[in-house]
Write a protein that holds these residues in place. Structure first.
Motif, PDB file in Angstrom:
ATOM      1  N   LEU A 285       0.833  -1.183   0.000  1.00 20.78           N
ATOM      2  CA  LEU A 285       0.000   0.000   0.000  1.00 20.78           C
ATOM      3  C   LEU A 285       0.878   1.248   0.000  1.00 20.78           C
ATOM      4  O   LEU A 285       1.902   1.303   0.679  1.00 20.78           O
ATOM      5  N   PRO A 286       0.494   2.270  -0.770  1.00 20.55           N
ATOM      6  CA  PRO A 286       1.343   3.445  -0.907  1.00 20.55           C
ATOM      7  C   PRO A 286       1.316   4.326   0.329  1.00 20.55           C
ATOM      8  O   PRO A 286       0.372   4.328   1.112  1.00 20.55           O
ATOM      9  N   LEU A 287       2.369   5.095   0.488  1.00 17.76           N
ATOM     10  CA  LEU A 287       2.468   6.124   1.505  1.00 17.76           C
ATOM     11  C   LEU A 287       2.485   7.472   0.812  1.00 17.76           C
ATOM     12  O   LEU A 287       2.680   7.561  -0.398  1.00 17.76           O
ATOM     13  N   ASN A 288       2.275   8.540   1.553  1.00 17.72           N
ATOM     14  CA  ASN A 288       2.382   9.858   0.935  1.00 17.72           C
ATOM     15  C   ASN A 288       3.846  10.258   0.816  1.00 17.72           C
ATOM     16  O   ASN A 288       4.741   9.484   1.165  1.00 17.72           O
TER      17      ASN A 288
ATOM     18  N   ARG B 109      -5.405   7.517  -8.548  1.00 11.09           N
ATOM     19  CA  ARG B 109      -4.600   6.893  -9.607  1.00 11.09           C
ATOM     20  C   ARG B 109      -4.932   7.496 -10.961  1.00 11.09           C
ATOM     21  O   ARG B 109      -5.992   8.090 -11.184  1.00 11.09           O
ATOM     22  N   PHE B 110      -3.989   7.329 -11.870  1.00 14.63           N
ATOM     23  CA  PHE B 110      -4.152   7.645 -13.283  1.00 14.63           C
ATOM     24  C   PHE B 110      -3.917   6.351 -14.025  1.00 14.63           C
ATOM     25  O   PHE B 110      -2.868   5.715 -13.867  1.00 14.63           O
ATOM     26  N   ALA B 111      -4.906   5.928 -14.831  1.00 16.48           N
ATOM     27  CA  ALA B 111      -4.849   4.583 -15.407  1.00 16.48           C
ATOM     28  C   ALA B 111      -5.148   4.612 -16.901  1.00 16.48           C
ATOM     29  O   ALA B 111      -6.231   4.202 -17.346  1.00 16.48           O
TER      30      ALA B 111
ATOM     31  N   TRP C 264      -0.659   9.087  -5.107  1.00 14.74           N
ATOM     32  CA  TRP C 264      -1.118   9.049  -6.501  1.00 14.74           C
ATOM     33  C   TRP C 264      -0.315   7.986  -7.237  1.00 14.74           C
ATOM     34  O   TRP C 264       0.916   7.993  -7.207  1.00 14.74           O
ATOM     35  N   LEU C 265      -1.035   7.058  -7.877  1.00 15.49           N
ATOM     36  CA  LEU C 265      -0.406   5.927  -8.548  1.00 15.49           C
ATOM     37  C   LEU C 265      -0.676   5.985 -10.047  1.00 15.49           C
ATOM     38  O   LEU C 265      -1.613   6.635 -10.502  1.00 15.49           O
ATOM     39  N   VAL C 266       0.134   5.277 -10.798  1.00 12.77           N
ATOM     40  CA  VAL C 266      -0.071   5.126 -12.242  1.00 12.77           C
ATOM     41  C   VAL C 266      -0.172   3.642 -12.564  1.00 12.77           C
ATOM     42  O   VAL C 266       0.636   2.831 -12.094  1.00 12.77           O
TER      43      VAL C 266
ATOM     44  N   ASP D  68       7.287  11.266 -17.294  1.00 12.62           N
ATOM     45  CA  ASP D  68       8.575  11.916 -17.009  1.00 12.62           C
ATOM     46  C   ASP D  68       8.577  13.376 -17.459  1.00 12.62           C
ATOM     47  O   ASP D  68       9.054  14.259 -16.732  1.00 12.62           O
ATOM     48  N   ALA D  69       8.062  13.649 -18.653  1.00 11.11           N
ATOM     49  CA  ALA D  69       8.119  15.005 -19.201  1.00 11.11           C
ATOM     50  C   ALA D  69       7.329  15.991 -18.356  1.00 11.11           C
ATOM     51  O   ALA D  69       7.755  17.140 -18.162  1.00 11.11           O
ATOM     52  N   PHE D  70       6.188  15.554 -17.848  1.00  9.63           N
ATOM     53  CA  PHE D  70       5.360  16.433 -17.015  1.00  9.63           C
ATOM     54  C   PHE D  70       5.764  16.377 -15.544  1.00  9.63           C
ATOM     55  O   PHE D  70       5.141  17.020 -14.710  1.00  9.63           O
ATOM     56  N   GLU D  71       6.790  15.597 -15.241  1.00 11.56           N
ATOM     57  CA  GLU D  71       7.383  15.497 -13.909  1.00 11.56           C
ATOM     58  C   GLU D  71       6.364  15.067 -12.850  1.00 11.56           C
ATOM     59  O   GLU D  71       6.410  15.493 -11.697  1.00 11.56           O
ATOM     60  N   PHE D  72       5.419  14.215 -13.276  1.00 10.26           N
ATOM     61  CA  PHE D  72       4.574  13.541 -12.307  1.00 10.26           C
ATOM     62  C   PHE D  72       5.458  12.565 -11.523  1.00 10.26           C
ATOM     63  O   PHE D  72       6.418  12.012 -12.061  1.00 10.26           O
ATOM     64  N   ASP D  73       5.114  12.329 -10.290  1.00 13.24           N
ATOM     65  CA  ASP D  73       5.950  11.486  -9.440  1.00 13.24           C
ATOM     66  C   ASP D  73       5.078  10.447  -8.743  1.00 13.24           C
ATOM     67  O   ASP D  73       4.638  10.656  -7.613  1.00 13.24           O
ATOM     68  N   PRO D  74       4.793   9.322  -9.414  1.00  9.17           N
ATOM     69  CA  PRO D  74       3.956   8.298  -8.783  1.00  9.17           C
ATOM     70  C   PRO D  74       4.554   7.810  -7.464  1.00  9.17           C
ATOM     71  O   PRO D  74       5.779   7.723  -7.311  1.00  9.17           O
ATOM     72  N   ASP D  75       3.682   7.486  -6.522  1.00  4.87           N
ATOM     73  CA  ASP D  75       4.138   7.101  -5.193  1.00  4.87           C
ATOM     74  C   ASP D  75       4.461   5.617  -5.063  1.00  4.87           C
ATOM     75  O   ASP D  75       4.913   5.188  -3.998  1.00  4.87           O
TER      76      ASP D  75
END
Length: 305
Positions: A10-13, A24-26, A55-57, A80-87
């Motif tokens: 399970l993800p952490l912040n 999530r973004f799927a 936030w997960l991908v 990567d280009a938009f510098e999203f940082d999945p957890d």
């Protein structure tokens, strides 16, 4: 319930603490990401982090024959280009087919699914399945697998789209979880992975609004915790069509991520952010984010052409 060894950590912040909000973004790799995809990514990212959540991908690629060459690589480059940082690490559904098969067997053991030999030609234009094969007790091999629905109203309240409800028995009928060609249906894979990833909130486009009652029903059958849903209005082109891969929407120009982020936030009616590197723009967007600014409608006409 599923075996615990099928679950993911399970993800952490970002501070390493447990969270009450996991979004999530799927995307599906049936084509490159377009501006409508970016709106969803930005909204889901900001909504999650504004709630001090994770936030997960996830790449939803169970329909392997429809994967467009190079689209998975484009999705990863865009992250990567938009510098999203999945957890957590990005997962690919095509690597998890055995998990979905196990769930089907679990449902079959409980008498909740059955094999269906009906073809599209046999069903004709009637979109409500009449349960033709429900009591035939056909072998599961080489047949479509349908889940049984009941005479029950399923209702949920969306903060943007309002209250929606459906009685699946009369509006849809028993629906397919696995196609005859062996492809796992989106409805099953998304419900299972949302559960195993610990997703609590789903932010996605209004084109998926009609799927929600089916997914709530499946979650109830499997004993999963209920989710909260938010369906964003869809970006439209100047012909009044939603931006989609089917309508040949233009792929995101990954050389201009900052400018596109500004456009996406504007489309979502969020306060303006300064033009900067994407990570800093996202940080500013999260700090002033409010989903109440998002228009309460299903379409955003003329957003991007």
């Amino acid at each position: 319930m599923l075996l615990s060894n099928a679950s993911l950590p399970l993800p952490l912040n970002q501070e390493g603490k447990e969270v009450n909000y996991v979004g999530r973004f799927a995307p599906s790799p049936t084509g490159p990401l377009h501006f409508g995809s970016l709106i969803t990514a930005v909204a889901s990212y900001c909504e999650a982090h504004a709630h001090q959540g994770s936030w997960l991908v996830r790449i939803e690629d169970t329909d392997i024959p429809r994967i467009y060459p190079g689209s998975e690589a484009h999705i990863l480059r865009a992250i990567d280009a938009f510098e999203f940082d999945p957890d957590t690490d990005i997962i690919f559904q095509k690597d998890r087919l055995d998990i979905y098969e196990d769930v089907i067997q679990q449902l079959h053991a409980q008498g909740l699914v059955y094999a269906c030999q009906c073809t599209r030609k046999m069903l004709g234009s009637n979109h409500i399945y009449q349960g033709t094969c429900r009591d035939l007790q056909l072998d599961l091999a080489h047949q479509a697998i349908r889940v049984k629905v009941s005479d029950q109203v399923i209702q949920f309240t969306d903060p943007i789209q309002g209250t929606h409800q459906s009685n699946l028995k009369f509006d849809l009928g028993d629906f397919v979880l696995k196609r005859r060609d062996g492809i796992i249906n989106y409805q099953l894979a998304v419900v299972v992975d949302d559960h195993l990833q610990g997703i609590t909130h789903v932010v996605r486009g209004a084109d998926l609004l009609d799927n929600t009652e089916r997914q709530i029903w499946l979650g109830q059958l499997l004993g999963y915790a209920p989710l909260q849903y938010m369906h964003l209005p869809l970006a439209m082109n100047d012909q009044g069509q939603k931006l989609s891969k089917q309508n040949m929407a233009e792929a995101l120009d990954l050389s201009q991520p900052s400018q596109l982020l500004q456009r996406a936030l504007k489309a979502l009616h969020q306060p303006e952010v300064e033009l900067d590197r994407p990570a800093r723009m996202l940080q500013q967007a999260v700090a002033q984010w409010s989903s109440t600014y998002i228009p309460h409608q299903t379409m955003l006409e003329g957003i991007y052409t």
